[in-house]
Design a protein around this motif. Sequence first.
Motif, PDB file in Angstrom:
ATOM      1  N   PRO A 110      33.834  31.367  50.358  1.00 63.95           N
ATOM      2  CA  PRO A 110      35.276  31.093  50.320  1.00 63.95           C
ATOM      3  C   PRO A 110      35.579  29.760  49.632  1.00 63.95           C
ATOM      4  CG  PRO A 110      34.446  31.013  52.582  1.00 63.95           C
ATOM      5  CD  PRO A 110      33.319  31.479  51.713  1.00 63.95           C
ATOM      6  N   GLU A 111      34.649  28.814  49.700  1.00 62.95           N
ATOM      7  CA  GLU A 111      34.849  27.508  49.048  1.00 62.95           C
ATOM      8  C   GLU A 111      34.902  27.663  47.529  1.00 62.95           C
ATOM      9  OE1 GLU A 111      32.765  26.773  52.980  1.00 62.95           O
ATOM     10  OE2 GLU A 111      32.461  28.175  51.329  1.00 62.95           O
ATOM     11  N   ALA A 112      34.136  28.595  46.981  1.00 62.98           N
ATOM     12  CA  ALA A 112      34.182  28.841  45.534  1.00 62.98           C
ATOM     13  C   ALA A 112      35.512  29.465  45.150  1.00 62.98           C
ATOM     14  CB  ALA A 112      33.022  29.729  45.109  1.00 62.98           C
ATOM     15  N   ARG A 113      35.970  30.419  45.938  1.00 63.49           N
ATOM     16  CA  ARG A 113      37.267  31.035  45.655  1.00 63.49           C
ATOM     17  C   ARG A 113      38.379  29.983  45.714  1.00 63.49           C
ATOM     18  NH1 ARG A 113      34.499  34.980  48.334  1.00 63.49           N
ATOM     19  NH2 ARG A 113      35.347  34.532  50.394  1.00 63.49           N
ATOM     20  N   ALA A 114      38.308  29.088  46.688  1.00 60.84           N
ATOM     21  CA  ALA A 114      39.330  28.043  46.815  1.00 60.84           C
ATOM     22  C   ALA A 114      39.277  27.080  45.629  1.00 60.84           C
ATOM     23  CB  ALA A 114      39.138  27.278  48.126  1.00 60.84           C
ATOM     24  N   ALA A 115      38.081  26.729  45.192  1.00 60.50           N
ATOM     25  CA  ALA A 115      37.946  25.807  44.062  1.00 60.50           C
ATOM     26  C   ALA A 115      38.498  26.427  42.778  1.00 60.50           C
ATOM     27  CB  ALA A 115      36.484  25.406  43.877  1.00 60.50           C
ATOM     28  N   PHE A 116      38.190  27.686  42.554  1.00 62.41           N
ATOM     29  CA  PHE A 116      38.664  28.318  41.327  1.00 62.41           C
ATOM     30  C   PHE A 116      40.131  28.718  41.408  1.00 62.41           C
ATOM     31  CE2 PHE A 116      34.181  28.319  40.398  1.00 62.41           C
ATOM     32  CZ  PHE A 116      34.193  27.972  39.049  1.00 62.41           C
ATOM     33  N   ALA A 117      40.705  28.714  42.596  1.00 60.63           N
ATOM     34  CA  ALA A 117      42.139  28.990  42.734  1.00 60.63           C
ATOM     35  C   ALA A 117      42.980  27.846  42.171  1.00 60.63           C
ATOM     36  CB  ALA A 117      42.492  29.236  44.192  1.00 60.63           C
ATOM     37  N   VAL A 118      42.440  26.637  42.154  1.00 64.10           N
ATOM     38  CA  VAL A 118      43.185  25.492  41.618  1.00 64.10           C
ATOM     39  C   VAL A 118      42.758  25.122  40.203  1.00 64.10           C
ATOM     40  CG1 VAL A 118      43.776  24.514  43.861  1.00 64.10           C
ATOM     41  CG2 VAL A 118      41.656  23.804  42.722  1.00 64.10           C
ATOM     42  N   ALA A 119      41.719  25.782  39.696  1.00 59.62           N
ATOM     43  CA  ALA A 119      41.220  25.515  38.341  1.00 59.62           C
ATOM     44  C   ALA A 119      41.727  26.601  37.402  1.00 59.62           C
ATOM     45  CB  ALA A 119      39.696  25.502  38.338  1.00 59.62           C
ATOM     46  N   ASN A 120      42.454  26.193  36.393  1.00 58.31           N
ATOM     47  CA  ASN A 120      42.976  27.137  35.411  1.00 58.31           C
ATOM     48  C   ASN A 120      42.106  27.144  34.166  1.00 58.31           C
ATOM     49  OD1 ASN A 120      45.356  27.627  37.006  1.00 58.31           O
ATOM     50  ND2 ASN A 120      46.048  25.609  36.342  1.00 58.31           N
ATOM     51  N   ASP A 121      41.966  28.312  33.580  1.00 57.32           N
ATOM     52  CA  ASP A 121      41.263  28.490  32.303  1.00 57.32           C
ATOM     53  C   ASP A 121      39.866  27.859  32.280  1.00 57.32           C
ATOM     54  OD1 ASP A 121      43.629  29.711  31.240  1.00 57.32           O
ATOM     55  OD2 ASP A 121      44.453  27.709  30.902  1.00 57.32           O
ATOM     56  N   PRO A 122      39.036  28.114  33.303  1.00 58.30           N
ATOM     57  CA  PRO A 122      37.709  27.494  33.286  1.00 58.30           C
ATOM     58  C   PRO A 122      36.803  28.098  32.206  1.00 58.30           C
ATOM     59  CG  PRO A 122      37.868  29.068  35.083  1.00 58.30           C
ATOM     60  CD  PRO A 122      39.236  28.985  34.454  1.00 58.30           C
ATOM     61  N   THR A 123      36.074  27.228  31.550  1.00 62.54           N
ATOM     62  CA  THR A 123      35.031  27.652  30.620  1.00 62.54           C
ATOM     63  C   THR A 123      33.779  26.868  30.982  1.00 62.54           C
ATOM     64  OG1 THR A 123      35.631  26.006  28.960  1.00 62.54           O
ATOM     65  CG2 THR A 123      36.635  28.180  28.739  1.00 62.54           C
ATOM     66  N   ALA A 124      32.647  27.537  30.925  1.00 62.39           N
ATOM     67  CA  ALA A 124      31.409  26.876  31.341  1.00 62.39           C
ATOM     68  C   ALA A 124      30.309  27.149  30.342  1.00 62.39           C
ATOM     69  CB  ALA A 124      30.998  27.365  32.726  1.00 62.39           C
ATOM     70  N   GLU A 125      29.406  26.202  30.273  1.00 62.68           N
ATOM     71  CA  GLU A 125      28.184  26.409  29.503  1.00 62.68           C
ATOM     72  C   GLU A 125      27.061  25.645  30.171  1.00 62.68           C
ATOM     73  OE1 GLU A 125      29.041  25.350  25.488  1.00 62.68           O
ATOM     74  OE2 GLU A 125      29.227  23.249  25.926  1.00 62.68           O
ATOM     75  N   SER A 126      25.863  26.169  29.982  1.00 59.04           N
ATOM     76  CA  SER A 126      24.674  25.566  30.592  1.00 59.04           C
ATOM     77  C   SER A 126      23.650  25.321  29.500  1.00 59.04           C
ATOM     78  CB  SER A 126      24.064  26.501  31.644  1.00 59.04           C
ATOM     79  OG  SER A 126      25.001  26.795  32.631  1.00 59.04           O
ATOM     80  N   GLY A 127      22.829  24.301  29.734  1.00 57.16           N
ATOM     81  CA  GLY A 127      21.765  24.022  28.794  1.00 57.16           C
ATOM     82  C   GLY A 127      20.672  23.187  29.435  1.00 57.16           C
ATOM     83  N   GLU A 128      19.527  23.254  28.818  1.00 56.83           N
ATOM     84  CA  GLU A 128      18.360  22.513  29.277  1.00 56.83           C
ATOM     85  C   GLU A 128      18.512  21.035  28.933  1.00 56.83           C
ATOM     86  OE1 GLU A 128      13.854  22.171  27.665  1.00 56.83           O
ATOM     87  OE2 GLU A 128      14.594  24.193  28.011  1.00 56.83           O
ATOM     88  N   LEU A 129      18.265  20.191  29.895  1.00 54.61           N
ATOM     89  CA  LEU A 129      18.300  18.744  29.665  1.00 54.61           C
ATOM     90  C   LEU A 129      17.036  18.366  28.903  1.00 54.61           C
ATOM     91  CD1 LEU A 129      19.641  16.003  30.200  1.00 54.61           C
ATOM     92  CD2 LEU A 129      18.348  15.906  32.339  1.00 54.61           C
ATOM     93  N   VAL A 130      17.184  17.815  27.701  1.00 52.25           N
ATOM     94  CA  VAL A 130      16.022  17.509  26.875  1.00 52.25           C
ATOM     95  C   VAL A 130      15.744  16.020  26.729  1.00 52.25           C
ATOM     96  CG1 VAL A 130      16.116  19.677  25.591  1.00 52.25           C
ATOM     97  CG2 VAL A 130      17.365  17.696  24.741  1.00 52.25           C
ATOM     98  N   ASP A 131      16.717  15.172  27.069  1.00 48.00           N
ATOM     99  CA  ASP A 131      16.476  13.733  26.982  1.00 48.00           C
ATOM    100  C   ASP A 131      17.368  13.023  27.990  1.00 48.00           C
ATOM    101  OD1 ASP A 131      15.415  11.316  25.998  1.00 48.00           O
ATOM    102  OD2 ASP A 131      17.033  11.100  24.550  1.00 48.00           O
ATOM    103  N   GLU A 132      16.784  12.043  28.627  1.00 53.06           N
ATOM    104  CA  GLU A 132      17.521  11.305  29.641  1.00 53.06           C
ATOM    105  C   GLU A 132      17.040   9.854  29.593  1.00 53.06           C
ATOM    106  OE1 GLU A 132      18.701  12.255  34.213  1.00 53.06           O
ATOM    107  OE2 GLU A 132      16.811  13.032  33.489  1.00 53.06           O
ATOM    108  N   ARG A 133      17.924   8.948  29.316  1.00 51.44           N
ATOM    109  CA  ARG A 133      17.522   7.539  29.183  1.00 51.44           C
ATOM    110  C   ARG A 133      18.313   6.653  30.097  1.00 51.44           C
ATOM    111  NH1 ARG A 133      15.099   7.234  23.484  1.00 51.44           N
ATOM    112  NH2 ARG A 133      15.237   9.403  22.975  1.00 51.44           N
TER     113      ARG A 133
END
Length: 97
Positions: free
Chosen positions: A74-97
Amino acid sequence: MKAIIRTTRFTADPAATEKVLAARAALIAALRAKISGPSEAKLIRVDERTWVDIWRWDSPADLEAAAELAPTLPEARAAFAVANDPTAESGELVDER
């Protein structure tokens, strides 16, 4: 295992700022109570309507577990109820300094 970064961009009504923050906090807590992660979560406010949420997952398996679990929360449904037009992308972290 390689860390995965998932970035979600969304908009929200400026009057709903407190709802955005509370719903996001509840979602993160619910996920962490059930699975491993996210290990980090950072929220950026780009302008009064636009947000970028950056979550770090320690492995692709952790992100996959979250993706399977989130629709049942239910927490996910509540979070996305207030977020409009969400777009997401994921990727591998290749460098961190």
